[in-house]
Each structure stands twice: as C-alpha cells, then as structure tokens.
Design a protein around this motif. Structure first.
Motif, PDB file in Angstrom:
ATOM      1  N   TYR A   1     -42.962  29.207 -25.476  1.00 15.75           N
ATOM      2  CA  TYR A   1     -43.541  27.860 -25.468  1.00 15.75           C
ATOM      3  C   TYR A   1     -43.473  27.279 -26.883  1.00 15.75           C
ATOM      4  O   TYR A   1     -43.707  27.997 -27.851  1.00 15.75           O
ATOM      5  N   PRO A   2     -43.204  25.980 -27.002  1.00 15.38           N
ATOM      6  CA  PRO A   2     -43.204  25.353 -28.334  1.00 15.38           C
ATOM      7  C   PRO A   2     -44.628  25.024 -28.783  1.00 15.38           C
ATOM      8  O   PRO A   2     -45.111  23.894 -28.633  1.00 15.38           O
TER       9      PRO A   2
ATOM     10  N   PHE B   1     -50.142  26.847 -21.159  1.00 17.25           N
ATOM     11  CA  PHE B   1     -49.994  27.951 -22.105  1.00 17.25           C
ATOM     12  C   PHE B   1     -51.216  28.867 -22.057  1.00 17.25           C
ATOM     13  O   PHE B   1     -51.087  30.090 -21.964  1.00 17.25           O
ATOM     14  N   PHE B   2     -52.420  28.270 -22.108  1.00 20.74           N
ATOM     15  CA  PHE B   2     -53.625  29.090 -22.148  1.00 20.74           C
ATOM     16  C   PHE B   2     -53.948  29.731 -20.800  1.00 20.74           C
ATOM     17  O   PHE B   2     -54.582  30.776 -20.755  1.00 20.74           O
ATOM     18  N   LYS B   3     -53.479  29.152 -19.711  1.00 21.28           N
ATOM     19  CA  LYS B   3     -53.610  29.819 -18.414  1.00 21.28           C
ATOM     20  C   LYS B   3     -52.712  31.054 -18.376  1.00 21.28           C
ATOM     21  O   LYS B   3     -53.100  32.110 -17.883  1.00 21.28           O
TER      22      LYS B   3
ATOM     23  N   VAL C   1     -47.954  21.375 -31.040  1.00 21.65           N
ATOM     24  CA  VAL C   1     -47.984  21.518 -29.582  1.00 21.65           C
ATOM     25  C   VAL C   1     -46.961  20.577 -28.956  1.00 21.65           C
ATOM     26  O   VAL C   1     -47.093  19.364 -29.008  1.00 21.65           O
ATOM     27  N   LYS C   2     -45.927  21.177 -28.380  1.00 17.14           N
ATOM     28  CA  LYS C   2     -44.873  20.403 -27.718  1.00 17.14           C
ATOM     29  C   LYS C   2     -44.697  20.899 -26.287  1.00 17.14           C
ATOM     30  O   LYS C   2     -43.593  20.937 -25.762  1.00 17.14           O
ATOM     31  N   CYS C   3     -45.826  21.308 -25.705  1.00 12.61           N
ATOM     32  CA  CYS C   3     -45.833  21.785 -24.323  1.00 12.61           C
ATOM     33  C   CYS C   3     -47.207  21.471 -23.747  1.00 12.61           C
ATOM     34  O   CYS C   3     -48.074  20.941 -24.445  1.00 12.61           O
ATOM     35  N   ASP C   4     -47.412  21.785 -22.506  1.00 16.47           N
ATOM     36  CA  ASP C   4     -48.718  21.605 -21.882  1.00 16.47           C
ATOM     37  C   ASP C   4     -49.609  22.759 -22.336  1.00 16.47           C
ATOM     38  O   ASP C   4     -49.414  23.911 -21.911  1.00 16.47           O
TER      39      ASP C   4
END
Length: 101
Positions: free
Chosen positions: A38-39, A72-74, A65-68
């Motif tokens: 992930y970015p 990512f945290f899920k 942060v270049k993603c949702d």
C-alpha cells in the motif's frame, strides 16, 4: 494523519498478555510489512503510546497516504491477529476499531 486503534473487549484481553514495547514493535513491524503493498507510511510513536494496555488504545501516525487508510488498517487488524491469537490461545473476531483523529 493521526489514527487511534481502539481495542475491542477481546482485543484488550489479548494485549494484556504483552508489554508496551512488544505491542509497539508488533504494530510497527506488521505495518511496515503491509505498507509494501500500500502507498502509505505508518509510524508507531513511543511518546504517544506510553500505556497501551491500560488505555486500550494504540496511536499510529500515517503519512504520504495514497490509498484508503481504513482498508489498510482493516488489513493490518487481520495480520495483527496472528501474534495476538498465539499468546491468547484463542480466537479473536475483531481486534480494534479505527478512529481517525
């Protein structure tokens, strides 16, 4: 972006089996590994996490942060279950809830 990961009741039971330094190290290591896909840059500052078990919260900082971030945290929660389940000796459904500060 500052994010609080608020542990569920079962998550709190699991983290009681760890000390503060172990939890910071686990979250930092798993975040770094997952960030390869992930970015996003994630850090787990020691100064913001002085007493994770008592507070039931771990605070992380996400930059570039270049993603949702929620996705990512899920994904991170799914990965974090592995060491927590090993120490707990049981199964966790959800580890924490994501709160963007």
């Amino acid at each position: 972006m500052k994010i609080n990961l608020v542990f569920t009741n079962k998550g709190k039971t699991a983290i009681e089996k760890f000390n503060n330094e172990e939890l910071i190290e686990i979250f930092a290591r798993y975040s770094k590994t997952l960030a390869k896909h992930y970015p996003i840059d994630v850090t787990v500052p020691t100064e913001l996490n002085q007493n994770i078990v008592a507070e039931g919260v771990i605070t992380v900082v996400a930059e570039n942060v270049k993603c949702d971030a929620v996705i990512f945290f899920k994904e991170l929660a799914r990965d974090i279950k592995v060491p927590l389940n090993k120490r707990l000796g049981g199964k966790l459904d959800t580890v924490y809830k994501i709160v963007v500060v």
